[in-house]
Design an enzyme around this catalytic site. Sequence first.
Site, PDB file in Angstrom:
ATOM      1  CG  ASP A 151      -1.737   1.219   1.266  1.00 34.41           C
ATOM      2  OD1 ASP A 151      -2.255   1.548   0.331  1.00 34.41           O
ATOM      3  OD2 ASP A 151      -1.806   1.675   2.279  1.00 34.41           O
ATOM      4  CB  SER A 152       0.174   4.760  -0.508  1.00 29.72           C
ATOM      5  OG  SER A 152      -1.069   4.806   0.507  1.00 29.72           O
ATOM      6  CE1 TYR A 201       2.470   5.534  -3.348  1.00 30.56           C
ATOM      7  CE2 TYR A 201       1.153   3.713  -4.467  1.00 30.56           C
ATOM      8  CZ  TYR A 201       2.844   4.233  -3.869  1.00 30.56           C
ATOM      9  OH  TYR A 201       3.823   3.303  -3.617  1.00 30.56           O
ATOM     10  CB  CYS A 235      -3.027   0.410  -2.385  1.00 28.10           C
ATOM     11  SG  CYS A 235      -3.251   1.991  -2.629  1.00 28.10           S
ATOM     12  CG  ASN A 236      -9.519   0.709  -2.954  1.00 26.59           C
ATOM     13  OD1 ASN A 236     -10.446  -0.027  -3.373  1.00 26.59           O
ATOM     14  ND2 ASN A 236      -9.400   0.492  -1.484  1.00 26.59           N
ATOM     15  CB  THR A 237      -4.679   4.657  -5.321  1.00 27.75           C
ATOM     16  OG1 THR A 237      -5.702   5.247  -4.241  1.00 27.75           O
ATOM     17  CG2 THR A 237      -4.624   5.791  -6.288  1.00 27.75           C
ATOM     18  CD  GLU A 264       0.088   6.719   6.046  1.00 28.75           C
ATOM     19  OE1 GLU A 264       1.214   6.635   6.610  1.00 28.75           O
ATOM     20  OE2 GLU A 264      -0.491   5.505   5.716  1.00 28.75           O
ATOM     21  CB  CYS A 294      -9.325   4.648   0.573  1.00 30.46           C
ATOM     22  SG  CYS A 294      -7.747   5.009   1.334  1.00 30.46           S
ATOM     23  CB  THR A 295      -6.585  -0.282   2.251  1.00 32.41           C
ATOM     24  OG1 THR A 295      -5.462   0.556   1.835  1.00 32.41           O
ATOM     25  CG2 THR A 295      -6.969  -1.173   1.060  1.00 32.41           C
ATOM     26  CG  HIS A 296      -5.161   5.062   4.538  1.00 29.87           C
ATOM     27  ND1 HIS A 296      -4.446   4.531   3.388  1.00 29.87           N
ATOM     28  CD2 HIS A 296      -4.045   5.369   5.290  1.00 29.87           C
ATOM     29  CE1 HIS A 296      -3.388   4.775   3.387  1.00 29.87           C
ATOM     30  NE2 HIS A 296      -2.681   5.340   4.517  1.00 29.87           N
TER      31      HIS A 296
HETATM   32  N1  DGL Z   1      -4.713   3.180   0.946  1.00 33.46           N
HETATM   33  C1  DGL Z   1      -4.794   3.661  -0.358  1.00 33.46           C
HETATM   34  C2  DGL Z   1      -6.026   3.212  -1.082  1.00 33.46           C
HETATM   35  O1  DGL Z   1      -6.567   2.239  -0.689  1.00 33.46           O
HETATM   36  C3  DGL Z   1      -4.233   4.799  -0.859  1.00 33.46           C
HETATM   37  C4  DGL Z   1      -4.233   6.047  -0.021  1.00 33.46           C
HETATM   38  C5  DGL Z   1      -3.224   7.211  -0.665  1.00 33.46           C
HETATM   39  O2  DGL Z   1      -2.236   7.070  -0.539  1.00 33.46           O
HETATM   40  O3  DGL Z   1      -3.779   7.955  -1.048  1.00 33.46           O
HETATM   41  O4  DGL Z   1      -6.279   3.744  -2.182  1.00 33.46           O
END
Ligand code: DGL
Length: 277
Positions: free
Chosen positions: A22-23, A54, A85-87, A165, A197-199
């Site tokens: 992931d990012s 990302y 990471c979705n992005t 983060e 988004c995994t966050h």
């Molecule tokens: N956790 C990430 C996702 O699922 C990316 C968050 C990011 O870096 O902007 O998209």
Amino acid sequence: MVGDTRINGTSFGCSAPLGVFDSGAGGLTVVKQIREILPNESVIYFGDTARVPYGPRPQAQVQEFSLQIARFLHEQGVKGIVIACNTATAASLEMLQSSFPGPVVGVIRPGAQGAFTAAGPNGRIGLIGTQGTVESGVYDKELAALGWERQLVKQACPDFVTLVEAGMVDDEGIQEATKRYMKIFHESPVDVLILGCTHFPLLSSYIEKELPGVVLVDPAVETVLVMKKMLEENGLKAASDSEATYKFFCSGDPSSFAKSVRMVLGPNDYVVEQAVL
Ligand code: DGL
């Protein structure tokens, strides 16, 4: 578009770890599910904390980063990759599936499947994610392919990534951002909301408070189930008596990433190291 996408070499055997990336810290929510659903699988994680976020970056750059990380994970001997990471999934899933010698799973198709199962063909579905994911239209396409014909209500939530983060210490900031970002779902109500988004699963309790009654879908569970199936089909599943190990790499400060690892995975003595790609 990135240049040569080949990752040379063969895939590894069943005792090899799974690579997860992931990012930053978001993908740790996927590791949590791997620990539950695939307790015998070892994990090597890479969080690109020096280059997070990302979400606002051009797709070509996210592809370049994803390829660098996949090469690094391959050098570490992983047998398969979960793009947590979705992005990065939106930008690079197909590229990594064709360049990496083992199974590669992203979070978007499983997330869309989870949302469709929860909502049914007539349910209203919303999506929150990064700018990159929301603008890519990948969730819209995956839902349409499942036969869902309605309009997805979408909201990019970049501040959520920053707040997670930073260690989720700014409670007031999280509440304010949640109110601001969930406004659209009061105007255009949904039955199911994809945490794209995994966050974001780390903020579920705040979102639930703002949108009572809405079913939140965390794509991580479905994603890990897809990886489980792929490992079984390819004869790559770890033996039921093998003890899982977890190792974490990040491109930024390892001590602050170690805090994130503890925040998501609980108290532990997992190894956290810096790796500059
Ligand atoms: N956790 C990430 C996702 O699922 C990316 C968050 C990011 O870096 O902007 O998209």
